[in-house]
Design an enzyme around this catalytic site. Sequence first.
Site, PDB file in Angstrom:
ATOM      1  N   SER A 154       9.756   5.908  -1.504  1.00  0.00           N
ATOM      2  CA  SER A 154      10.309   4.580  -1.256  1.00  0.00           C
ATOM      3  C   SER A 154      11.791   4.688  -0.877  1.00  0.00           C
ATOM      4  CB  SER A 154      10.081   3.701  -2.491  1.00  0.00           C
ATOM      5  OG  SER A 154      10.320   2.344  -2.201  1.00  0.00           O
ATOM      6  N   ASP A 252       0.878  -1.435   2.291  1.00  0.00           N
ATOM      7  CA  ASP A 252       2.288  -1.294   1.925  1.00  0.00           C
ATOM      8  C   ASP A 252       3.144  -1.983   2.983  1.00  0.00           C
ATOM      9  OD1 ASP A 252       4.829  -0.485   1.199  1.00  0.00           O
ATOM     10  OD2 ASP A 252       4.453   1.662   1.413  1.00  0.00           O
ATOM     11  N   HIS A 282       1.717   0.461  -2.021  1.00  0.00           N
ATOM     12  CA  HIS A 282       2.986   1.155  -2.217  1.00  0.00           C
ATOM     13  C   HIS A 282       3.053   1.720  -3.641  1.00  0.00           C
ATOM     14  CE1 HIS A 282       7.236   1.900  -1.251  1.00  0.00           C
ATOM     15  NE2 HIS A 282       7.512   1.532  -2.486  1.00  0.00           N
TER      16      HIS A 282
END
Length: 311
Positions: A154, A252, A282
């Site tokens: 991320s 995501d 995600h």
Amino acid sequence: MPVHPEIKKILDIIPKYDPNHKVVPEEHRKMFDAPILPIEQRVQVHAVEEKTISTPEADLTIRIYTPEEGDSYPILMYFHGGAFLSGNLESHDEVIRPICMESGYKVVSVGFRLAPEHPYPAALNDCYYATKWVKENKEELQWDGQNLALAGDSSGGNLVAAVSLMARDKKEFNITKNVLLYPSLDLDFSTFRYSSLTENGTGYFVESAQLAELNGFYLLGGVDTDNPLVSPIREENLENFPESLIVTAEYDPFRDEGELFAENLKKSGVPVELKRYDGVTHGFLGKWTHLDEYKGAYGFIGEFLNTASVD
């Protein structure tokens, strides 16, 4: 494919996003930083050590994972996710352990400074200087002197890309490979220029409407989001970027920018492997890798790190 049924069970019961609720960093950290698995259920490694290192800007705590007893090791730096305001050494322990064992790399997890107390470029500089520290302390870490890779998830994927750009240009150390896990590579949320931000923007754990507020803590002071060290996807010249593995998730919001970055790398002649996991959201590493469809993710990362680099 549809969202995996086990994941959908959780999505159906989590509270719906409230646009009127403002992000409070301390509250976000309490929610985000707690590992899912108790320590006894996590993958066991040969040794785990924490130490404090001094860098030009701050003293940082790092956690060093050793896969087995040996004389020398390839090293993988790990930069955790959390929108630059959450996450720590413990929050990603259960993700790093299997990466360590599947790859055989000694992993150095970096406890970098967080926003809003330390906005951009604190996290970026901490990750850069921690990597430089590893290179300068080869004997202590038993580094093999050849393989120095970066990985992050991320916002940590953002830091991987940005540190790689800095390393390429500064030439103080050489990064051999990158692993970007569902990376956030564009911090300009003034418009949703990627379809996945709209398609997956609501109800899949990460809410697109909240991204500007979350990342705003990192961008305090009017930071230019067109700067490639802030939004690496803005870098037009990706030549000599490290060979990379980019992992994305079907549901995501960040899916499309990760896949576009892979395309941009290919256009610049950089060896890149793109792997999209379908039916998942995600942050699936650690959360959903007990499911059969995603059990092989750590092995896939390990295989990439140990495959001979493409010239």
